[in-house]
Design an enzyme around this catalytic site. Structure first.
Site, PDB file in Angstrom:
ATOM      1  CB  CYS A  28      -9.426 -48.629  49.007  1.00 47.60           C
ATOM      2  SG  CYS A  28      -8.473 -47.168  48.543  1.00 47.60           S
ATOM      3  CG  ASP A  29     -10.942 -53.093  45.751  1.00 45.73           C
ATOM      4  OD1 ASP A  29      -9.772 -53.101  46.185  1.00 45.73           O
ATOM      5  OD2 ASP A  29     -11.208 -53.164  44.540  1.00 45.73           O
ATOM      6  CG  LEU A  30     -12.064 -56.922  50.668  1.00 42.06           C
ATOM      7  CD1 LEU A  30     -12.692 -58.301  50.522  1.00 42.06           C
ATOM      8  CD2 LEU A  30     -11.714 -56.651  52.125  1.00 42.06           C
ATOM      9  CB  ILE A  59      -6.626 -50.772  44.049  1.00 47.29           C
ATOM     10  CG1 ILE A  59      -7.571 -51.913  43.666  1.00 47.29           C
ATOM     11  CG2 ILE A  59      -5.177 -51.253  44.137  1.00 47.29           C
ATOM     12  CD1 ILE A  59      -7.279 -52.538  42.312  1.00 47.29           C
TER      13      ILE A  59
END
Length: 166
Positions: free
Chosen positions: A50-52, A55
């Protein structure tokens, strides 16, 4: 003073470019044909995917679909490494990716695969559905071709594995 047009946007478009170029009708052809899925593989999103924004990072969807294709090959008794040793390399030539609903850490999902042949191309239609609600998260079309001893060509071995009557 400029004239005010009361025509519809479509009529203005036709007036501007001519009747020979009507507006595109999106209902005529869907970019992902409906096919029967022939393979599926379950996954669970890991935190580091997941990213910041919380998601799944877009690149990971390509990892999921690639892993699904490789597991599909294994399920048919085909090893990528053994094919390569014999001079057969299946390579991705083109991808079309559509992101629908984001997946989040801990989400479980299923990656589904359908396959068809167009000329010398193998066209994998791959969809990812979140579980348990089966919400569509991702759609892709992946076109692959074969290099046999470094030359672009049809691969009889893969044709037989993928499309022989069982």
């Amino acid at each position: 003073m400029a004239a005010i047009h009361s025509a519809t946007p479509a009529a203005l478009f036709i007036e501007k470019v001519g009747a020979r170029h009507p507006p595109y009708n999106h209902s005529l052809q869907h970019p992902f044909p409906i096919l029967n899925y022939i393979f599926s593989l379950n996954f669970k999103v890991r935190d580091y995917e997941c990213d910041l924004q919380g998601i799944v990072n877009n690149a990971n969807y390509q990892h999921y679909t690639e892993h699904t294709r490789h597991e599909f090959l294994r399920s048919r008794g085909v090893s990528f490494a053994e094919l390569h040793e014999r001079g057969i390399d299946a390579v991705v030539a083109r991808m079309q990716l559509n992101f629908k609903t984001p997946l989040r850490s801990g989400d479980e999902f299923v990656s589904k695969l359908a396959l068809k042949k167009e000329g010398i191309k193998y066209v994998f239609v791959q969809d990812i559905y979140r579980l348990p609600d089966l919400k569509l998260a991702f759609k892709s079309t992946v076109e692959a071709v074969c290099l046999v001893n470094g030359k672009l060509s049809d691969c009889d071995e893969l044709n037989q594995v993928f499309f022989s009557e069982e």
